[in-house]
Design a protein around this motif. Structure first.
Motif, short mmCIF file in Angstrom:
data_model
loop_
_atom_site.label_atom_id
_atom_site.label_comp_id
_atom_site.label_asym_id
_atom_site.label_seq_id
_atom_site.Cartn_x
_atom_site.Cartn_y
_atom_site.Cartn_z
N ARG A 1 0.82 -1.21 0.00
CA ARG A 1 0.00 0.00 0.00
C ARG A 1 0.86 1.26 0.00
O ARG A 1 0.38 2.32 -0.37
N TRP A 2 2.10 1.15 0.40
CA TRP A 2 3.03 2.26 0.22
C TRP A 2 3.49 2.33 -1.24
O TRP A 2 3.81 3.41 -1.74
N ALA A 3 3.51 1.21 -1.93
CA ALA A 3 4.05 1.14 -3.29
C ALA A 3 3.00 1.39 -4.36
O ALA A 3 3.35 1.55 -5.54
N VAL A 4 1.72 1.43 -3.99
CA VAL A 4 0.64 1.44 -4.97
C VAL A 4 0.69 2.68 -5.86
O VAL A 4 1.10 3.77 -5.44
N GLN A 5 0.28 2.51 -7.11
CA GLN A 5 0.11 3.61 -8.05
C GLN A 5 -1.04 3.26 -8.98
O GLN A 5 -1.67 2.22 -8.84
N PHE B 1 -6.81 1.07 -4.72
CA PHE B 1 -6.56 1.58 -3.37
C PHE B 1 -6.59 3.10 -3.31
O PHE B 1 -6.89 3.68 -2.27
N GLY B 2 -6.30 3.76 -4.42
CA GLY B 2 -6.18 5.21 -4.40
C GLY B 2 -4.76 5.63 -4.07
O GLY B 2 -3.83 4.81 -4.12
N PRO B 3 -4.53 6.90 -3.72
CA PRO B 3 -3.18 7.36 -3.40
C PRO B 3 -2.52 6.53 -2.30
O PRO B 3 -3.18 6.00 -1.41
N SER B 4 -1.22 6.45 -2.38
CA SER B 4 -0.43 5.62 -1.47
C SER B 4 -0.59 6.07 -0.02
O SER B 4 -0.85 7.24 0.28
N THR B 5 -0.39 5.14 0.89
CA THR B 5 -0.42 5.45 2.32
C THR B 5 0.62 6.51 2.68
O THR B 5 0.40 7.33 3.56
N HIS C 1 -4.26 8.57 -9.81
CA HIS C 1 -4.37 9.04 -8.43
C HIS C 1 -3.93 10.49 -8.37
O HIS C 1 -2.88 10.85 -8.91
N HIS C 2 -4.73 11.32 -7.72
CA HIS C 2 -4.44 12.75 -7.65
C HIS C 2 -4.40 13.21 -6.20
O HIS C 2 -5.15 12.72 -5.35
N LEU C 3 -3.50 14.15 -5.93
CA LEU C 3 -3.48 14.88 -4.67
C LEU C 3 -3.94 16.29 -4.98
O LEU C 3 -3.23 17.06 -5.64
N LEU C 4 -5.14 16.62 -4.54
CA LEU C 4 -5.75 17.89 -4.89
C LEU C 4 -5.08 19.05 -4.14
O LEU C 4 -4.49 18.84 -3.07
N ALA D 1 -5.88 16.32 0.12
CA ALA D 1 -7.14 15.73 -0.33
C ALA D 1 -6.87 14.78 -1.50
O ALA D 1 -6.31 15.19 -2.51
N PRO D 2 -7.25 13.51 -1.39
CA PRO D 2 -6.98 12.54 -2.45
C PRO D 2 -8.15 12.42 -3.42
O PRO D 2 -9.31 12.69 -3.08
N ALA D 3 -7.85 11.99 -4.63
CA ALA D 3 -8.87 11.71 -5.64
C ALA D 3 -8.41 10.55 -6.50
O ALA D 3 -7.20 10.34 -6.69
N VAL D 4 -9.36 9.78 -6.98
CA VAL D 4 -9.06 8.68 -7.89
C VAL D 4 -9.99 8.78 -9.10
O VAL D 4 -11.19 9.03 -8.95
N VAL D 5 -9.42 8.63 -10.27
CA VAL D 5 -10.17 8.61 -11.52
C VAL D 5 -9.92 7.25 -12.17
O VAL D 5 -8.77 6.90 -12.44
N ALA D 6 -10.98 6.50 -12.40
CA ALA D 6 -10.82 5.14 -12.89
C ALA D 6 -11.76 4.86 -14.06
O ALA D 6 -12.83 5.46 -14.17
N THR D 7 -11.31 3.97 -14.93
CA THR D 7 -12.12 3.52 -16.06
C THR D 7 -12.46 2.05 -15.84
O THR D 7 -11.57 1.21 -15.67
N VAL D 8 -13.76 1.76 -15.84
CA VAL D 8 -14.26 0.40 -15.57
C VAL D 8 -14.85 -0.18 -16.85
O VAL D 8 -15.54 0.52 -17.61
#
Length: 570
Positions: free
Chosen positions: A215-219, A491-495, A515-518, A526-533
């Motif tokens: 979770r520290w490594a996630v992108q 997971f969104g932005p890293s821990t 993953h965005h840091l607003l 403030a974190p944000a996630v934009v995903a395509t499903v």
């Protein structure tokens, strides 16, 4: 039988040490301010009580050890209380008893028993990691609604009775500081105790649960980095490898080995994806190799109160992490804002000072010397390690790997068996999850799983979702929902990005995400996630989820809204 019982209880003791911070944190979390309950965290300084005149003799007596063993079970019992205040009180008492008991056990005058106690504590930490693997990153001790809590309590009582019986048959520990293996100065002992505290802090932050590193490594997708299941099995392997390497004192006390650990810490903090995960894995080998060595050296010092220095370092490190993320609500928060790296820099410097520097009388001490300096000492230590420690580590490693194999098969089976019928439409929901704590301080993961199933939601955005922090229990909520529901998860932005988290759950594959840091010039990140499903019919749907700043920071919220509008317009 004694080593097995002590190992089981060591798992309970480490759980007690890890449980205090999440219990205390619940109270300021409710009001976004200090409440006074934070003073209970001073329980981490309990080992300093040994410096009081006559205290050590009482604690080391048979009645003293019996009382401490019983008191250490209060934390397990606390999770069956209906009151969060009562639970905090019992957890705090359990922590005090635990630290005083470990102090008595690790500083035992009998070198053979000292060996058993220290290595049982080391193996017990691995047991903690394995148990959490089987319970999807949760610790059953803190899971009051699960039958596992009652099972752990029963096993702990049985193990305690066995250890008490063994204590009363033993007449060797008189409470006198005798039979020391080395004679060191106060400065040397202090640097060793600070170094041990630094190691225990990193273990608490990163290796209190093996999935934290991932979770520290996630992108973002399509290359999110190693998936916790099964990649986190490598962290368990590295931890066991490090413990085995701890037997080679010339390696673990060398500056070259320290440079390996320091480099891996830099990679973990600064990099993303697979390089970050590899850094965390190598750091696990290093940390778990120096852990027994530092504990061995401190356990033969004359001053048992030095353990209080080590546990105080744990407390200070945890407080620093809290300030680094929750700086907006805490005094002098701007001094700590997003500076988690300070903890790692300080820890690595402390480890070098306590373990690698030369010139101190007595030098670094190998764990095998815990048995004493007698003519047959090292041989006896090697035999005990071969017959007790090595088989236990091997069995736990196999159990951990088997746990991940079962979990992997389970989630793949759920994904293939739970396919939706309607391919033209989907439902979505958003949930402010408060890190899985309900209004009374209990974990709400099971209830949340039931609710998501009842709603029939296909896509779920959960904010305040990052509980992969020590003061939030090191719980991988994303992994829990993924495996329990059979969903895909981002997971969104890293821990390590110092946010409270935003994650996305989807019944269908997530093919792309960012993953965005607003913007947050004044308040919390403030974190944000934009995903395509990808829907079953082949259609692509974009999902945007965000956790904006606090209402007190109007400028932050304005800038964050504008940034989200830009993201949606792209």
């Amino acid at each position: 039988m004694s080593f097995l019982a002590e190992t089981v209880l060591a798992y309970v003791y480490w759980s007690n040490i890890h449980a205090e911070a999440p219990t205390v944190w619940y109270f300021p979390l409710q009001v976004m301010d200090l409440t006074g309950h934070e003073l209970c965290a001073l329980a981490y300084a309990a080992p300093f009580l040994a410096a009081m005149g006559g205290t050590w003799a009482v604690l080391a007596s048979k009645w003293g050890k019996t009382g401490l063993r019983v008191g250490a079970l209060l934390t397990v019992a606390s999770y069956n209380s209906s009151s969060i205040e009562v639970r905090l009180g019992l957890t705090t008492c359990g922590l005090v008893s635990t630290l005083l008991l470990l102090q008595v056990l690790w500083w035992n005058d009998n070198p053979t028993k000292r060996f058993v106690y220290v290595w049982a504590s080391v193996v017990g930490y691995v047991l903690l990691l394995v148990v959490r693997i089987w319970f999807k990153s949760l610790n059953p001790i803190t899971w009051s609604t699960s039958p596992a809590n009652a099972a752990v309590a029963t096993i702990a009582v049985i193990a305690t009775l066995e250890c008490v019986r063994h204590d009363w048959r033993d007449d060797t520990n008189t409470g006198q500081r005798i039979s020391r293996c080395i004679d060191t100065s106060l400065v040397s002992d202090l640097t060793t105790s600070v170094a041990l505290g630094a190691v225990l802090s990193i273990m608490y932050i990163l290796y209190g649960e093996v999935q934290v590193v991932s979770r520290w490594a996630v992108q973002g997708q399509p290359d999110p980095g190693p998936h916790p299941n099964p990649a986190s099995a490598l962290i368990l392997i590295c931890a066991v490898l490090g413990i085995v390497l701890s037997r080679y004192s010339s390696l673990v006390t060398s500056t070259t080995w320290w440079l390996v650990g320091a480099t891996s810490a830099v990679a973990l903090v600064q990099l993303r994806g697979y390089p970050c995960f590899v850094g965390g894995a190598v750091l696990a080998v290093y940390i778990f190799s120096v852990f027994p060595a530092l504990l061995a050296r401190l356990a033969v010092a004359r001053r048992a109160w030095l353990l209080g220095v080590s546990t105080s370092v744990i407390l200070l490190s945890t407080l620093f992490l809290i300030w680094a993320t929750a700086f907006n609500f805490l005094p002098m928060g701007q001094l700590f804002k997003e500076r988690t790296y300070v903890v790692f820099v300080s820890a690595m410097v402390a480890i070098w000072a306590g373990l690698c520097r030369r010139g101190e009388r007595g030098g670094a001490l190998s764990p095998r010397k815990l048995i004493g300096k007698g003519r047959k000492g090292p041989t006896a230590a090697d035999e005990l390690f071969r017959t007790l420690v090595r088989p236990a580590l091997a069995a736990l490693l196999v159990m951990g790997l088997l746990g991940y194999a079962c979990r992997y098969v389970n989630v793949q089976t759920k994904r293939h068996s739970d396919q939706p019928v309607d391919t033209d439409r989907f439902t979505a929901m958003v949930w402010a999850f408060r890190h899985s704590y309900d209004q009374t301080g209990w974990s709400s993961l099971e209830e949340a799983t039931v609710m998501i199933r009842r709603t029939g939601a296909d896509v779920v955005v959960i904010v305040e979702s990052d509980a992969s922090k020590p003061y939030l229990g090191n719980n991988d909520l994303c992994g829990w929902f993924e495996e329990t529901l059979g969903f895909y998860c981002d997971f969104g932005p890293s821990t390590k990005d110092h946010t409270w988290g935003v994650m996305l759950l989807s019944r269908w594959p997530i093919v792309y995400s960012e993953h965005h840091l607003l913007p947050a010039p004044h308040g919390e990140i403030a974190p944000a996630v934009v995903a395509t499903v990808t829907l079953p019919g082949g259609h692509l749907v974009d999902i945007v989820g965000a956790h904006v700043g606090n209402k007190e920071d109007e400028l932050d919220r304005e800038l964050q809204t504008k940034k989200l509008a830009e993201i949606c317009a792209e």
